[in-house]
Motif scaffolding. Structure first.
Motif, PDB file in Angstrom:
ATOM      1  N   GLN A 129     104.028  98.034 -87.345  1.00  0.00           N
ATOM      2  CA  GLN A 129     103.800  98.827 -88.554  1.00  0.00           C
ATOM      3  C   GLN A 129     104.003 100.318 -88.295  1.00  0.00           C
ATOM      4  N   GLY A 130     104.403 100.666 -87.077  1.00  0.00           N
ATOM      5  CA  GLY A 130     104.662 102.063 -86.759  1.00  0.00           C
ATOM      6  C   GLY A 130     103.424 102.884 -86.466  1.00  0.00           C
ATOM      7  N   ALA A 131     102.309 102.233 -86.165  1.00  0.00           N
ATOM      8  CA  ALA A 131     101.073 102.953 -85.883  1.00  0.00           C
ATOM      9  C   ALA A 131     101.129 103.603 -84.498  1.00  0.00           C
ATOM     10  N   PHE A 132     100.376 104.689 -84.353  1.00  0.00           N
ATOM     11  CA  PHE A 132     100.104 105.254 -83.026  1.00  0.00           C
ATOM     12  C   PHE A 132      99.045 104.358 -82.412  1.00  0.00           C
ATOM     13  N   VAL A 133      99.393 103.651 -81.344  1.00  0.00           N
ATOM     14  CA  VAL A 133      98.483 102.664 -80.748  1.00  0.00           C
ATOM     15  C   VAL A 133      97.804 103.280 -79.537  1.00  0.00           C
ATOM     16  N   ALA A 134      96.489 103.408 -79.601  1.00  0.00           N
ATOM     17  CA  ALA A 134      95.688 103.911 -78.487  1.00  0.00           C
ATOM     18  C   ALA A 134      94.841 102.766 -77.963  1.00  0.00           C
ATOM     19  N   ALA A 135      94.825 102.569 -76.654  1.00  0.00           N
ATOM     20  CA  ALA A 135      94.058 101.482 -76.049  1.00  0.00           C
ATOM     21  C   ALA A 135      93.146 102.033 -74.968  1.00  0.00           C
TER      22      ALA A 135
ATOM     23  N   LEU B  71      97.260 105.298 -73.386  1.00  0.00           N
ATOM     24  CA  LEU B  71      96.426 104.405 -72.596  1.00  0.00           C
ATOM     25  C   LEU B  71      95.362 105.230 -71.903  1.00  0.00           C
ATOM     26  N   SER B  72      94.095 104.863 -72.115  1.00  0.00           N
ATOM     27  CA  SER B  72      92.982 105.597 -71.545  1.00  0.00           C
ATOM     28  C   SER B  72      92.130 104.683 -70.674  1.00  0.00           C
ATOM     29  N   MET B  73      91.752 105.184 -69.479  1.00  0.00           N
ATOM     30  CA  MET B  73      90.918 104.437 -68.548  1.00  0.00           C
ATOM     31  C   MET B  73      90.063 105.410 -67.755  1.00  0.00           C
ATOM     32  N   ASN B  74      88.920 104.915 -67.261  1.00  0.00           N
ATOM     33  CA  ASN B  74      88.218 105.705 -66.258  1.00  0.00           C
ATOM     34  C   ASN B  74      88.815 105.380 -64.889  1.00  0.00           C
TER      35      ASN B  74
ATOM     36  N   VAL C  18      93.180 109.564 -67.826  1.00  0.00           N
ATOM     37  CA  VAL C  18      92.290 109.033 -66.790  1.00  0.00           C
ATOM     38  C   VAL C  18      91.064 109.932 -66.714  1.00  0.00           C
ATOM     39  N   THR C  19      89.898 109.366 -67.012  1.00  0.00           N
ATOM     40  CA  THR C  19      88.659 110.136 -66.957  1.00  0.00           C
ATOM     41  C   THR C  19      87.985 109.914 -65.610  1.00  0.00           C
TER      42      THR C  19
ATOM     43  N   THR D  48      87.519 109.912 -75.425  1.00  0.00           N
ATOM     44  CA  THR D  48      88.801 109.273 -75.678  1.00  0.00           C
ATOM     45  C   THR D  48      89.175 109.296 -77.155  1.00  0.00           C
ATOM     46  N   SER D  49      88.208 109.052 -78.028  1.00  0.00           N
ATOM     47  CA  SER D  49      88.515 109.080 -79.466  1.00  0.00           C
ATOM     48  C   SER D  49      88.909 110.480 -79.917  1.00  0.00           C
TER      49      SER D  49
END
Length: 376
Positions: free
Chosen positions: A181-187, A211-214, A278-279, A314-315
Motif C-alpha cells: 500500500q506504499g506505507a512507510f514500514v517501521a519495525a 528497522l529499530s533494535m536495542n 540501534v539504541t 523509537t516512535s
C-alpha cells in the motif's frame, strides 16, 4: 535546529501493531531491596527475600504494551492513529479500550480472543530504576491472519512493535500488506522474534523502511549477517566524534561472533531498509542511513522508571524521520521525548505533545551533541 512551525504529523495517519498490556508498577526504596551486579557481565539483579513482605513506596496500575505506548506517542504528536492489538474478554480489555479512547486512538482494530486474558505485567522498580518485569503475554500471543483482514494498511506509517509467540507468524504478512500500500514500514521486533524467526524476518527486510533494535536484539542477527557479509566493504571515519564509550568502538557480540557496528549497519542496509536505528540504553542511540552513522547521547535527567523509554524513543524517531526530518535531528527529538518518559514510573505520563517536545528540544539541544561517521 530547523524550524517546524506545524507538527510533522499534519495529515499523517499511523497504524500501530503489537502488544497491549496492563502494567502494575511497584516502586521500592533502595534500602528495602538488595541489588547485585555481576563483575564479568553487564547484568544486575534485584533480590527479593522469600516469605517476607517488602514495603513499596507506591503501587500503581497503568495501560501499556508496545503498540499502545507507541499509539499514544503518535497521537500526542498529532497523528491520526489506529492500534491493531488483541485483548481477552475481561476487565483489563476494557481498561485498554478506555485508555485508547481517552487519547483519541481508533478502537476499530482492537480484536478479542477467548483463548487467553489480556496481557499483563508486574514491574519492580528500585535502585537504577531499570525495572525487573514479570510478564503474562496472554492474548498478545493470539494475533492471526484473520485479524489483518479488517485492517486498512493504506496508512502513511505502519509501525510494528514486538509480536509474541505465534503472533510473530503474521509479521511477514503485515509487512507485505503495508509495503504493497506504499506505507512507510517501521519495525521494532523483540529479541525472541528475531531469535526464533530470524529467517522469516530476514526475508521482509527489503520492504522495511526503518528497522529499530536495542543492542541485545541487534546482536542476535550477527551470525546470519556474517554468513552473507563476512567482511565489510567500506571503512567509516569519524567526521565529528564526541563520545568516548561508543558502540562503534565496542562492537556487537553474540554466541562467539563479533561484528563492528559499521559492518553490522552496512550489512543490514544492503538487505533493504532505508535506516537502521540501534539504541544503547542510557549511553544513547545510533542511526545509520546512506553512507553515514550518527550517534546521539541520552539526555541526563532524574530517572523514576525506564519502562516505555524505548517505545517513546523509537516512535518519536519514526514520526520525525518518516516525515522528512534528518536522522540527527530525529535522534535529538527522540532522546528528548524518552528523557521525559523516564521521569515517571509508567510508560505514558511523560509522553510529550508536539509543541512541548519542540520547545523542550530547543532548550536541551546543546546537551545532545551529535557524532558522525562517514563511509570512505
Amino acid at each position: 535546529m530547523s524550524a517546524l512551525p506545524i507538527s510533522p504529523a499534519m495529515g499523517t495517519s499511523v497504524l500501530t501493531v503489537g502488544g497491549a498490556m496492563i502494567d502494575t508498577i511497584a516502586v521500592i526504596d533502595d534500602d528495602l531491596i538488595e541489588r547485585m551486579s555481576m563483575n564479568n557481565a553487564d547484568r544486575a539483579y534485584l533480590l527479593l527475600e522469600e516469605g517476607r513482605k517488602t514495603e513499596a513506596s507506591i503501587i500503581s496500575t497503568h495501560v501499556g504494551g508496545g503498540a499502545i505506548n507507541s499509539a499514544v506517542s503518535f497521537a500526542r504528536l498529532g497523528f491520526s492513529v489506529t492500534a491493531l492489538v488483541k485483548v481477552g474478554k475481561d476487565a483489563r480489555a476494557q481498561a485498554v479500550r478506555d485508555a485508547l479512547h481517552a487519547e483519541g486512538v481508533s478502537l476499530t482494530l482492537v480484536a478479542e480472543t477467548g483463548a487467553a486474558g489480556t496481557g499483563a505485567s508486574v514491574l519492580i522498580s528500585a535502585h537504577e530504576k531499570n525495572a525487573a518485569i514479570f510478564t503474562f503475554r496472554g492474548a498478545n500471543s493470539y494475533l492471526e491472519a484473520s485479524d489483518l483482514e479488517r485492517a486498512d494498511f493504506s496508512q502513511n506509517i505502519v509501525y510494528v512493535t514486538g509480536l509474541s509467540n505465534q503472533s510473530a507468524g503474521v509479521f511477514p504478512e503485515i509487512v507485505d500488506r503495508a509495503a504493497a500500500q506504499g506505507a512507510f514500514v517501521a519495525a521494532n521486533p523483540g529479541i525472541r522474534q528475531l531469535a526464533a524467526r530470524g529467517g522469516a524476518f530476514e526475508k521482509t527486510l527489503s520492504k522495511i523502511s526503518l528497522l529499530s533494535m536495542n543492542h541485545d536484539e541487534a546482536a542476535t542477527l550477527i551470525p546470519r549477517l556474517l554468513e552473507r557479509y563476512p567482511k565489510p566493504s567500506r571503512t567509516y571515519s569519524p567526521a565529528v566524534t564526541r563520545d568516548s564509550t561508543d558502540l562503534v568502538r565496542r562492537g556487537l557480540s553474540a554466541s562467539g561472533f563479533d561484528m563492528t557496528l559499521p559492518h553490522f549497519c552496512e550489512a543490514l542496509l544492503a538487505l533493504g531498509p532505508q535506516c537502521i536505528l540501534v539504541t544503547d540504553g542510557k549511553r544513547g542511540a545510533y542511526a545509520a542511513a546512506g553512507n553515514e552513522i550518527i550517534f546521539c547521547p541520552s539526555l541526563a535527567t532524574k530517572v523514576v522508571g525506564t519502562a516505555g523509554a524505548g517505545d517513546a524513543f523509537t516512535s518519536t524517531f519514526t514520526a520525525m524521520y518518516a516525515n522528512g526530518v534528518m536522522p540527527g535531528e530525529a535522534l535529538q527529538y527522540a532522546a528528548t521525548n524518552a528523557s521525559s518518559v523516564v521521569e515517571f514510573a509508567d510508560t505514558q505520563s511523560g509522553l510529550l505533545g508536539w509543541m512541548p517536545l519542540h520547545n523542550a528540544l530547543a532548550l536541551s539541544k546543546d546537551r545532545l551533541p551529535l557524532s558522525r561517521w562517514s563511509a570512505e
